[in-house]
Design an enzyme around this catalytic site. Structure first.
Site, PDB file in Angstrom:
ATOM      1  N   ALA A 185       0.841  -1.188   0.000  1.00 17.94           N
ATOM      2  CA  ALA A 185       0.000   0.000   0.000  1.00 17.94           C
ATOM      3  C   ALA A 185       0.878   1.239   0.000  1.00 17.94           C
ATOM      4  CB  ALA A 185      -0.904   0.015   1.232  1.00 17.94           C
TER       5      ALA A 185
ATOM      6  N   GLU B  45       1.058   5.511   1.264  1.00 22.41           N
ATOM      7  CA  GLU B  45       0.495   6.498   2.190  1.00 22.41           C
ATOM      8  C   GLU B  45       0.279   7.886   1.593  1.00 22.41           C
ATOM      9  OE1 GLU B  45       3.675   5.191   2.385  1.00 22.41           O
ATOM     10  OE2 GLU B  45       5.104   6.696   3.065  1.00 22.41           O
TER      11      GLU B  45
ATOM     12  N   GLU C 267      -0.329   2.684   7.058  1.00 24.93           N
ATOM     13  CA  GLU C 267      -0.436   3.805   6.107  1.00 24.93           C
ATOM     14  C   GLU C 267      -1.051   5.027   6.789  1.00 24.93           C
ATOM     15  OE1 GLU C 267       1.321   3.211   3.661  1.00 24.93           O
ATOM     16  OE2 GLU C 267       1.299   1.019   3.740  1.00 24.93           O
TER      17      GLU C 267
ATOM     18  N   GLU D 234       9.924   4.538   7.842  1.00 22.50           N
ATOM     19  CA  GLU D 234       9.443   3.147   7.796  1.00 22.50           C
ATOM     20  C   GLU D 234       9.691   2.390   9.103  1.00 22.50           C
ATOM     21  OE1 GLU D 234       7.367   2.445   5.822  1.00 22.50           O
ATOM     22  OE2 GLU D 234       7.695   3.788   4.111  1.00 22.50           O
TER      23      GLU D 234
HETATM   24  N1  B3K Z   1       5.799   3.707   1.549  1.00 19.41           N
HETATM   25  C1  B3K Z   1       5.292   2.628   0.766  1.00 19.41           C
HETATM   26  C2  B3K Z   1       6.354   1.946  -0.005  1.00 19.41           C
HETATM   27  C3  B3K Z   1       6.474   2.352  -1.401  1.00 19.41           C
HETATM   28  C4  B3K Z   1       7.535   1.569  -2.099  1.00 19.41           C
HETATM   29  C5  B3K Z   1       7.834   2.017  -3.418  1.00 19.41           C
HETATM   30  N2  B3K Z   1       8.820   1.264  -4.136  1.00 19.41           N
HETATM   31  C6  B3K Z   1       4.596   1.607   1.598  1.00 19.41           C
HETATM   32  C7  B3K Z   1       4.774   1.734   3.055  1.00 19.41           C
HETATM   33  O1  B3K Z   1       5.789   1.405   3.603  1.00 19.41           O
HETATM   34  O2  B3K Z   1       3.881   2.212   3.692  1.00 19.41           O
HETATM   35 ZN    ZN Z   2       5.562   2.451   5.355  1.00 15.44          ZN
END
Ligand code: B3K
Ligand code: ZN
Length: 881
Positions: free
Chosen positions: A272, A274, A308, A330
């Site tokens: 997903a 965000e 998210e 993250e």
């Molecule tokens: N931030 C997105 C990850 C997107 C990856 C792109 N290659 C998902 C997450 O960690 O919420």
């Molecule tokens: Zn994330």
């Protein structure tokens, strides 16, 4: 013929970071969506960045090679070819005033975008994925997270085909145009980097709800999906409301826009995304229904919706300065969602699941060719760094801060971090600094967790001095060389411990508490406990307080004792794991030497006691009785013997099943309730214990239990029970029974794409001989779609990563199969290709013959030409040294 070596992609280093030459004050976008093309007009107001080192620097914009540049103008003056330079992925404009508006029109073809980055079409709907560097596939821009600005987005499209047109922020205007077209305008009042931009256009329906925030504001909540999936959105909505409330209570974070939207799409590279106010989700992480979704699927939806949503603060309001800082958002957000799930369900079970993933997959990554620190120092392709190290180990690093500071101080630290950096793009150092400032602690040693790769080892011994009633723990830490880093300095390792007396009760420690967090800083360090009147059994690394491999010379009796008595639930489970791993390793050695396998009764007895203990949490019982996986045993092995691991595991399962058959049957019957499905923790626990019992019963290979599984398959009122029975029958030796249930299952669920994925996965993971032939046949099946990442993952990735016996077939067919697919995917969808290679990259851990075949396949991919940056980076690192 092999193609000549292509120009080598360049390496980008953290140490080369420079602030952007220009700041952006406002970005206005206009999308004209059509079937054959999309025209994108961007109007961007730039001004020179006073913080930039050199005031003569040109404007350098990122733009993917697929962008068809139609027009470029500055303050209304159209630029001609001599006014700018376009080379590779960059467009440079040298002569510029200090502030100006750049207008740029690009033509793109979302319908042909198979990389699923930037703007693309998924099942007739337009959607975007811009993190990390997808925005440059839409228009020319300074596509980097430290360029934050306000966005206004206008979307024009056919009204009948695309009645729903969405972007970030608030809808401020809309209208109809000639030719059956309509338009909308969205305005996002919060500055953001381009990676959080989103657009969706499609024939979608939604469910709608409301949430009142802690300050009394009303937020509209909408979740969109195709009409056929409208009945599968309620659980995500409930999870969203729980997340909003939890973030207010635990972190004091209130939602900021007046509307929050989620859209489900079927073609998606990750779980997903965000995007501000408009999260886009893989259907697999948002749709849930008792009939079609297993328990783990419900929990995944709850966890990903929370993750998210939590990004709105940890990621969006405060974002990353550059992509080396990815774990800033993250790692922290995984920690937040993990604590949320622990609060919503069983804390101990959640901890066991997280640690299992870390120890099997992240530890393997740390020991493999792609090893990197939580904050990498360099990369070729950032998409390759959305890893277990950045996410899961990054979460453990934040958890260690929480453990060292305590919940209250940690909360002060997070408040300070959000206040201090709201609206900014910052670094992991800034995060740790906030924690240092509120605690008054020097965190410089702690920061090594961000800059050093590898899994530290801690070996511990205990020494009891009866005369002085003193117990001493001696600890020694080391960290093996990793592919990217040879030597490491000692880490600051929080080791939470307790001491148990012979009755199994916790002994009060020096400060009076029964659990103490020791801080191991040096290579060698001893910790002394006074007033210990009997020799204790230590309980070490309680709750898995640090991402390390800890060794203590426990006897099997001591492990059984800890299983029964440790007040720390995680450590009770871990004692059972250590007991099983010890016994399995010994049997693997016996198997290799051709000795007869004899199971130590200690394991059966310990399992029997746990199984009959009515006081225990059922989820815990199921976890304790689950043998360490093939993947975990592989990670622990110096050299992986696929057959030995598989056969020993199977032998132990069979022996336990035979010894405890009547108990398993009783437990199965006691927990086989037929009430309506509910995804609450207790019901999940009951189902997991029931299905674990069924698995053991099936391991006896008695016809009666095949019948029992068939009954469950036919009568189940939920997908968890149905799929558990399906898997057991499909993986049994009885091929006729397997074929029959697989066919029945497909007939029933062929129109439910996510259920079909489960059906593919069950067949891909079948350990029986010949699985690859069946997998190849499934690639031709109408249910398969070679362009859909979820299908690729369910079939090819499951076969290569979870079907050890067949993937590692000694004829090399599994390796060839994977390499063939990588070569195709390298062009079609580089992100998926590069993730899929992982099993081959571990070639150094296999015996010579297999190792050579695996390496040869990597070389074949390498020689196939036109490698994407993604695949190039993984290959070059895997083949180096
Ligand atoms: N931030 C997105 C990850 C997107 C990856 C792109 N290659 C998902 C997450 O960690 O919420
Ligand atoms: Zn994330």
């Amino acid at each position: 013929m092999n193609q000549p070596a292509i120009e080598q992609p360049s390496v980008i280093f953290l140490k080369d970071y420079e602030a952007p030459a220009f700041l952006v004050e406002q970005t206005d976008l206009r999308f004209e969506l059509e079937e054959e093309q999309t025209l994108v007009r961007s109007q961007v107001r730039y001004s020179r960045n006073p913080a930039s080192v050199n005031r003569q620097r040109p404007l350098v914009l990122d733009g993917h090679e697929s962008l068809d540049l139609q027009r470029l103008s500055i303050d209304g003056e159209v630029l001609c070819a001599q006014d700018y330079r376009r080379e590779g992925e960059q467009l440079t404009i040298p002569e510029l005033p200090d502030s100006f508006t750049l207008e740029c029109v690009t033509r793109i073809e979302p319908q042909n975008n198979t990389a699923l980055e930037g703007l693309y079409k998924s099942d007739g709907m337009f959607c975007t994925q811009c993190e990390a560097e997808g925005f440059r596939r839409i228009t020319f821009y300074q596509d980097r997270p430290d360029v934050m600005t306000l966005f206004e987005t206008t979307i024009v499209a056919d009204k009948q085909l695309y009645p729903v047109l969405l972007s970030n922020g608030n809808l401020i205007d809309s209208g109809d145009e000639e030719g059956g077209r309509h338009w909308v305008r969205w305005q996002d009042p919060f500055p953001k980097p381009a990676y959080l931009f989103a657009l969706v256009a499609g024939n979608l329906q939604c469910i709608e709800d409301r949430y009142t925030t802690c300050s009394g504001r009303q937020i509209v909540l909408k979740i969109f999906a195709e009409a056929k999936d409208l009945d599968k959105l309620d659980y995500a909505m409930t999870s969203l409301k729980h997340s909003m409330q939890w973030d207010e209570q635990v972190y004091g974070r209130e939602y900021d826009l007046d509307i929050f939207m989620i859209v489900a799409v079927d073609f998606f590279n990750m779980g997903a995304m965000e995007n501000k106010g408009l999260n886009i989700f893989n259907t697999s992480c948002v749709l849930a229904h008792p009939q079609t979704t297993v328990d783990a699927g419900f929990q995944r939806v709850e966890g990903v919706v929370a993750h998210e949503y939590f990004h709105n603060w940890s990621g969006n309001r405060v974002t990353c300065r550059d992509w080396f800082q990815l774990s800033l958002k993250e790692g922290f957000t995984v920690f937040r969602d993990s604590e949320f799930s622990a609060d919503m369900n069983s804390r101990t079970v959640k901890r066991i699941e997280d640690v299992t993933l870390l120890r099997t997959a992240q530890f393997a990554e740390d020991a493999g060719p792609m090893a990197h620190p939580v904050r990498p120092a360099s990369f070729i392709e950032i998409s390759n760094f959305y890893t277990l190290t950045v996410y899961e180990k990054g979460c453990e690093v934040v958890r260690m801060l929480h453990t060292l500071l305590g919940a209250d101080t940690f909360r002060k630290g997070s408040d300070l971090y959000f206040d201090r950096h709201d609206g900014q793009a910052v670094t992991t150092d800034d995060f740790v600094q906030a924690m240092a400032d509120v605690s008054g602690r020097d965190m410089s040693r702690f920061k090594l967790w961000y800059s050093q790769s590898g899994t530290p080892k801690v070996s511990v011994t205990g020494e009891y001095d009866a005369q002085n009633q003193r117990y001493t723990l001696h600890m020694h830490q080391s960290c093996p060389a990793s592919a990217d880093m040879a030597s490491k300095q000692p880490f600051l390792i929080p080791v939470a411990i307790g001491l148990l007396d012979p009755q199994g009760d916790d002994i009060p420690l020096n400060g009076g508490a029964t659990t103490e967090v020791l801080e191991l800083l040096a290579t060698e360090q001893s910790f002394v406990f006074d007033n210990i009147s009997v020799e204790p059994v230590p309980s070490l690394l309680r709750g898995f307080s640090a991402p390390v491999k800890l060794k203590f010379p426990y006897s099997r009796e001591q492990l059984v004792f800890l299983m029964q008595h440790d007040s720390d639930g995680f450590n009770r489970w871990d004692a059972a794991q250590q007991l099983a791993v010890g016994i399995m390793s010994e049997l693997i050695g016996d198997y290799q030497q051709g000795k007869e396998l004899i199971l130590d009764p200690a394991l059966v007895n310990a399992y029997g006691e746990v199984l009959s203990n009515q006081r225990l949490d059922k989820a815990m019982v199921a976890k304790v009785l689950t043998l360490p996986s093939e993947a975990y045993l592989s990670e622990l092995a110096d050299e992986i013997d696929v057959e030995a691991i598989y056969n020993v595991r199977r032998f132990i399962r069979g022996s336990i099943a035979e010894a405890l058959e009547p108990v398993f049957l009783q437990v199965y019957q006691d927990n086989n309730l037929t009430e309506d499905y509910s995804p609450d923790a207790q019901s999940v626990a009951r189902r997991s214990l029931k299905n674990l019992s069924l698995a053991y019963l099936m391991a006896t290979e008695k016809e009666d239990y095949l019948e029992l599984a068939r009954q469950q398959f036919e009568l189940a009122n939920n997908m968890t029970d149905s799929q558990a029975a399906l898997t057991l029958i499909a993986h049994s030796e009885n091929q006729d029974a397997a074929t029959e249930v697989l066919e029945a299952f497909y007939q029933r669920w062929q129109n439910e794409s996510l259920v079909v994925n489960q059906w593919l996965g069950v067949q891909a993971s079948d350990p029986k001989a010949g699985a690859l032939v069946r997998v190849k046949a499934l690639i031709e099946h109408q249910a398969y779609d070679a362009t859909n990442p979820n299908k690729i993952r369910s079939l090819i990735a499951v076969f290569c990563a979870q079907n050890m016996l067949n993937f590692h077939n000694s004829d090399g067919s599994g390796y060839r199969f994977l390499a063939d697919h990588i070569i195709v995917l390298n062009k079609q969808n580089p992100q998926i290709a590069s993730r899929l290679i992982t099993p081959l990259t571990r070639w150094k851990k296999f015996p010579a013959e297999r190792s050579a075949m695996m390496k040869a396949e990597l070389e074949r991919i390498s020689a196939s030409g036109d490698l994407s940056r993604d695949v190039y980076e993984v290959l070059s690192k895997s083949l180096a040294g």
